[in-house]
Design a protein around this motif. Sequence first.
Motif, short mmCIF file in Angstrom:
data_model
loop_
_atom_site.label_atom_id
_atom_site.label_comp_id
_atom_site.label_asym_id
_atom_site.label_seq_id
_atom_site.Cartn_x
_atom_site.Cartn_y
_atom_site.Cartn_z
N ASP A 1 14.31 46.10 32.83
CA ASP A 1 15.42 45.21 33.19
C ASP A 1 16.56 45.99 33.85
OD1 ASP A 1 14.13 42.95 32.22
OD2 ASP A 1 15.12 43.01 30.26
N VAL A 2 16.88 47.16 33.31
CA VAL A 2 17.94 48.00 33.89
C VAL A 2 17.56 48.41 35.32
CG1 VAL A 2 18.99 50.31 33.75
CG2 VAL A 2 18.86 48.85 31.71
N LEU A 3 16.31 48.80 35.52
CA LEU A 3 15.86 49.19 36.86
C LEU A 3 16.00 48.03 37.83
CD1 LEU A 3 12.68 51.26 35.93
CD2 LEU A 3 14.89 52.15 36.71
N ASP A 4 15.62 46.85 37.38
CA ASP A 4 15.71 45.66 38.23
C ASP A 4 17.16 45.39 38.65
OD1 ASP A 4 14.58 43.26 39.46
OD2 ASP A 4 15.56 42.15 37.84
N VAL A 5 18.08 45.47 37.71
CA VAL A 5 19.50 45.23 37.98
C VAL A 5 20.06 46.25 38.98
CG1 VAL A 5 21.80 45.34 36.91
CG2 VAL A 5 19.98 44.06 35.80
N HIS A 6 19.53 47.48 38.93
CA HIS A 6 20.04 48.54 39.80
C HIS A 6 19.23 48.73 41.09
CE1 HIS A 6 22.32 49.51 36.20
NE2 HIS A 6 23.17 50.08 37.05
N PHE B 1 15.79 48.77 41.68
CA PHE B 1 14.51 49.47 41.67
C PHE B 1 13.40 48.51 41.30
CE2 PHE B 1 17.66 52.72 40.40
CZ PHE B 1 17.47 53.63 41.42
N GLN B 2 12.21 48.82 41.74
CA GLN B 2 11.03 48.06 41.33
C GLN B 2 10.41 48.79 40.15
OE1 GLN B 2 7.95 47.65 44.27
NE2 GLN B 2 6.47 46.96 42.76
N GLY B 3 10.52 48.23 38.96
CA GLY B 3 9.98 48.86 37.78
C GLY B 3 8.60 48.34 37.44
N ILE B 4 7.71 49.26 37.10
CA ILE B 4 6.40 48.91 36.57
C ILE B 4 6.26 49.69 35.27
CG2 ILE B 4 5.23 48.25 38.71
CD1 ILE B 4 4.16 51.07 38.94
N GLY B 5 5.59 49.12 34.29
CA GLY B 5 5.55 49.81 33.02
C GLY B 5 4.31 49.55 32.21
N THR B 6 4.08 50.45 31.28
CA THR B 6 2.98 50.34 30.34
C THR B 6 3.34 51.06 29.04
OG1 THR B 6 0.62 50.73 29.95
CG2 THR B 6 1.80 52.40 31.23
N GLN B 7 2.67 50.68 27.97
CA GLN B 7 2.88 51.31 26.68
C GLN B 7 1.83 52.39 26.39
OE1 GLN B 7 3.24 47.21 24.76
NE2 GLN B 7 4.47 48.51 23.42
N ARG B 8 0.92 52.62 27.31
CA ARG B 8 -0.17 53.57 27.08
C ARG B 8 -0.22 54.65 28.15
NH1 ARG B 8 -2.28 48.97 24.70
NH2 ARG B 8 -3.28 49.40 22.72
N GLY B 9 -0.41 55.89 27.71
CA GLY B 9 -0.47 57.01 28.63
C GLY B 9 -1.63 56.93 29.61
N PRO C 1 12.60 51.32 45.75
CA PRO C 1 11.96 52.48 45.12
C PRO C 1 11.20 52.04 43.87
CG PRO C 1 14.23 52.99 45.68
CD PRO C 1 14.05 51.51 45.89
N LYS C 2 9.99 52.53 43.73
CA LYS C 2 9.11 52.13 42.63
C LYS C 2 9.19 53.17 41.51
CE LYS C 2 5.29 50.64 44.13
NZ LYS C 2 3.93 50.55 44.68
N ILE C 3 9.51 52.70 40.30
CA ILE C 3 9.65 53.57 39.14
C ILE C 3 8.63 53.15 38.09
CG2 ILE C 3 11.24 54.52 37.43
CD1 ILE C 3 12.19 54.86 40.39
N MET D 1 2.50 44.85 33.23
CA MET D 1 3.46 44.43 32.25
C MET D 1 4.78 44.06 32.91
SD MET D 1 4.54 46.34 28.88
CE MET D 1 4.81 45.10 27.66
N ASN D 2 4.98 44.41 34.15
CA ASN D 2 6.24 44.13 34.84
C ASN D 2 6.39 42.63 35.07
OD1 ASN D 2 8.54 44.17 36.34
ND2 ASN D 2 7.65 45.22 38.09
N LYS D 3 7.51 42.10 34.63
CA LYS D 3 7.76 40.67 34.82
C LYS D 3 8.57 40.41 36.07
CE LYS D 3 11.84 40.76 31.90
NZ LYS D 3 12.39 40.38 30.62
N HIS D 4 8.93 41.46 36.80
CA HIS D 4 9.76 41.34 37.98
C HIS D 4 8.90 41.26 39.22
CE1 HIS D 4 12.91 42.41 35.21
NE2 HIS D 4 12.20 43.43 34.84
N ALA D 5 9.36 40.54 40.21
CA ALA D 5 8.61 40.38 41.46
C ALA D 5 8.58 41.70 42.22
CB ALA D 5 9.25 39.30 42.32
N PRO D 6 7.40 42.13 42.68
CA PRO D 6 7.33 43.38 43.43
C PRO D 6 7.99 43.27 44.80
CG PRO D 6 5.17 42.33 43.33
CD PRO D 6 6.10 41.51 42.50
N ASP D 7 8.57 44.37 45.24
CA ASP D 7 9.19 44.44 46.56
C ASP D 7 8.88 45.82 47.11
OD1 ASP D 7 10.84 44.78 48.77
OD2 ASP D 7 12.48 43.64 47.89
N LYS D 8 8.13 45.86 48.20
CA LYS D 8 7.68 47.14 48.75
C LYS D 8 8.84 47.98 49.27
CE LYS D 8 3.10 45.45 50.06
NZ LYS D 8 2.56 45.46 48.77
N GLN D 9 10.01 47.40 49.53
CA GLN D 9 11.14 48.15 50.06
C GLN D 9 11.92 48.88 48.97
OE1 GLN D 9 11.19 48.52 53.13
NE2 GLN D 9 9.98 46.81 53.83
#
Length: 136
Positions: free
Chosen positions: A28-33, A35-43, A11-13, A1-9
């Motif tokens: 979006d907040v993580l990206d601005v600060h 961080f590499q954000g990945i997300g999902t709506q399901r546990g 921190p991944k949240i 679901m992450n629309k941001h480009a991954p970057d291995k350097q």
Amino acid sequence: MNKHAPDKQLPKILVIDDNCLFLETILDVLDVHGFQGIGTQRGRLGLQLAEAQMPDVIICDIRMPELNGYQVLLKIRQNPATAKIPFIFITAEPIDHAQYIVNEMGANGYLTKPFVTSQLIQLIKAQLDGSAVFSL
């Protein structure tokens, strides 16, 4: 679901929240600060992502359908591969049993909604640094 480009350097949240708007806002907040954000709506998918991506921190809503945040945390802690990943709860409800969440369940912190961005970022950085901050 992450629309941001991954970057291995970076921190991944991993963010798990069933509210799509809230999830996208946090990503979006993580990206601005920085961080590499990945997300999902399901546990359940969150558990799979945790194993596959090995995030530096997991942020998870408590009240979700399918698997709630407590169930996600228990499964994360039971898996030797993910057991030590810092885990932060987010919730719209007041947490009157915070000591239980931290001491018994093994959460590393929590935030109650609404919160300001600086609180979230401070709590994430504290977990990345190994600080003992539990809530803000």
